[in-house]
Design a protein around this motif. Structure first.
Motif, short mmCIF file in Angstrom:
data_model
loop_
_atom_site.label_atom_id
_atom_site.label_comp_id
_atom_site.label_asym_id
_atom_site.label_seq_id
_atom_site.Cartn_x
_atom_site.Cartn_y
_atom_site.Cartn_z
N PHE A 1 -15.34 -75.98 62.56
CA PHE A 1 -13.85 -75.64 62.52
C PHE A 1 -13.51 -76.21 61.14
N GLU B 1 -8.94 -77.11 65.69
CA GLU B 1 -10.02 -77.99 66.35
C GLU B 1 -9.51 -78.81 67.64
N LEU C 1 -8.55 -70.14 57.69
CA LEU C 1 -9.11 -71.14 58.58
C LEU C 1 -8.35 -70.76 60.15
N ASN D 1 -10.96 -69.88 63.01
CA ASN D 1 -11.35 -70.80 63.96
C ASN D 1 -10.58 -70.28 65.39
#
Length: 342
Positions: A190, A195, A236, A240
């Motif tokens: 991640f 995360e 991200l 993710n």
């Protein structure tokens, strides 16, 4: 004797935040170890720390491993019953630790907990990163009590409770060290963003509780490392989110859900186009191709789990943007326990 609590601040070029908020953290955390784990900063954070706060314990990480890898490496070196993972851009308040630890000690199944997160720039309102505890709908869209998408509620005491939640924010995360390590810690693929949601999902699949304690309050600046307008943050978040769904959803629902997300991410791209935010559009495209490239590796390390985590089985996107429900208490059928499960 092993200390009960270790407060661990992951730092990357955040000396200005340490200068501003570290004195406050030390003043309100007496009796607990404070650590700064440095992710290869170039702003002389560590030399400044050693000169001004020699009592703060430090860990130097040779490269920037992001939130996930940085904390994994740091926490392997810290012996404590509880960790508090604390962003450097947070102002804590008096007695911010004891109510949470007392609550967690009341039930050994509580693996993680977060305090009330208010906005540093608007202290009367909740902050985006966690607010009063996080949830997620069945399509993978996270939201919070006190914050849904861009709408933040005013804090009127409506979330001064203790409650089970789907995820606790990584901005100020209390977690049992044994639960953290036994679950494998953060997934380092991640790097940063979501995360903690992935970890909380896995903790619940192991039979643990993830909770919120409104008796503890902190104030969060937000966007200290990556501002929400940064395309890297967009990349991200979108990548993710897909990784998290692939890893944690039951196989029978995985691809159906991801297909819906592909469509909705396309709609999201159109919204960015309408505002001229082309870098974000390209970030979403890159995020999808990066996720597709990771599927073979994610499949290899897949583990069989018992599905426990309680998703919100309605679309928060539909309820927010179409039905105009902008407060948590307006969402249809939101029923999560506020007392320990029997």
């Amino acid at each position: 004797m092993t200390p009960v609590v270790a407060i661990v601040i992951l730092n990357f070029n955040g000396r200005h935040y340490l200068e501003k908020f570290l004195p406050n953290i030390l003043a309100h955390s007496a009796g607990n170890d404070v650590w700064v784990a440095d992710n290869a900063s170039t702003d002389f954070s560590m030399s400044w720390l050693s000169e001004n706060y020699p009592e703060v314990r430090t860990i130097s990480i040779r490269e920037n491993k992001g939130y996930a890898g940085g904390y994994n490496e740091a926490l392997r070196q810290i012996d404590s019953k509880y960790y508090i993972l604390l962003n450097s851009d947070i102002e804590v308040t008096e007695n911010w630790i004891d109510p949470v630890i007392t609550f967690m000690e009341s039930d050994q199944r509580i693996a993680a907990c977060q305090p009330k997160i208010l906005a540093y720039d608007l202290p009367t309102h909740f902050e985006y990163a966690g607010a009063a505890g996080g949830f997620m709908d069945y399509l993978g869209y996270p939201f919070c009590r006190g914050r849904i998408f861009d709408t933040r509620e005013e804090d009127l005491g409506q979330y001064d409770d203790e409650a089970d939640v789907f995820w606790a924010t990584g901005a100020c995360l209390f977690i049992r060290s044994d639960a953290f390590h036994q679950s494998g810690g953060f997934d380092e693929c991640f790097f940063a963003h979501m995360e903690e949601i992935d970890l909380c999902w896995r903790l619940q699949n192991r039979g643990n509780r993830v909770t919120y304690c409104g008796k503890s309050v902190v104030y969060h600046v937000g966007g200290g490392t990556l501002h929400k307008s940064n395309p890297r943050k967009t990349f991200l978040n979108y990548r993710n989110n897909l990784i998290m769904l692939f890893k944690n959803l039951p196989k029978g629902r995985r691809w159906k859900t991801i297909l819906f997300r592909i469509i909705l991410d396309g709609v999201s791209s159109v919204r960015f186009v309408s505002t001229g935010a082309w870098p974000d559009v390209f970030a979403i495209i890159r995020a999808h191709f990066a996720f597709y490239a990771m599927i073979p590796e994610l499949s290899k390390r897949e583990k069989r789990t018992t599905y426990r985590a309680p998703l919100y089985f309605r679309s928060v996107v539909w309820e927010y943007f179409v039905l105009g429900k902008h407060r948590f208490d307006q969402l249809t059928g939101m029923r999560f326990p506020t007392t320990p499960k029997s």
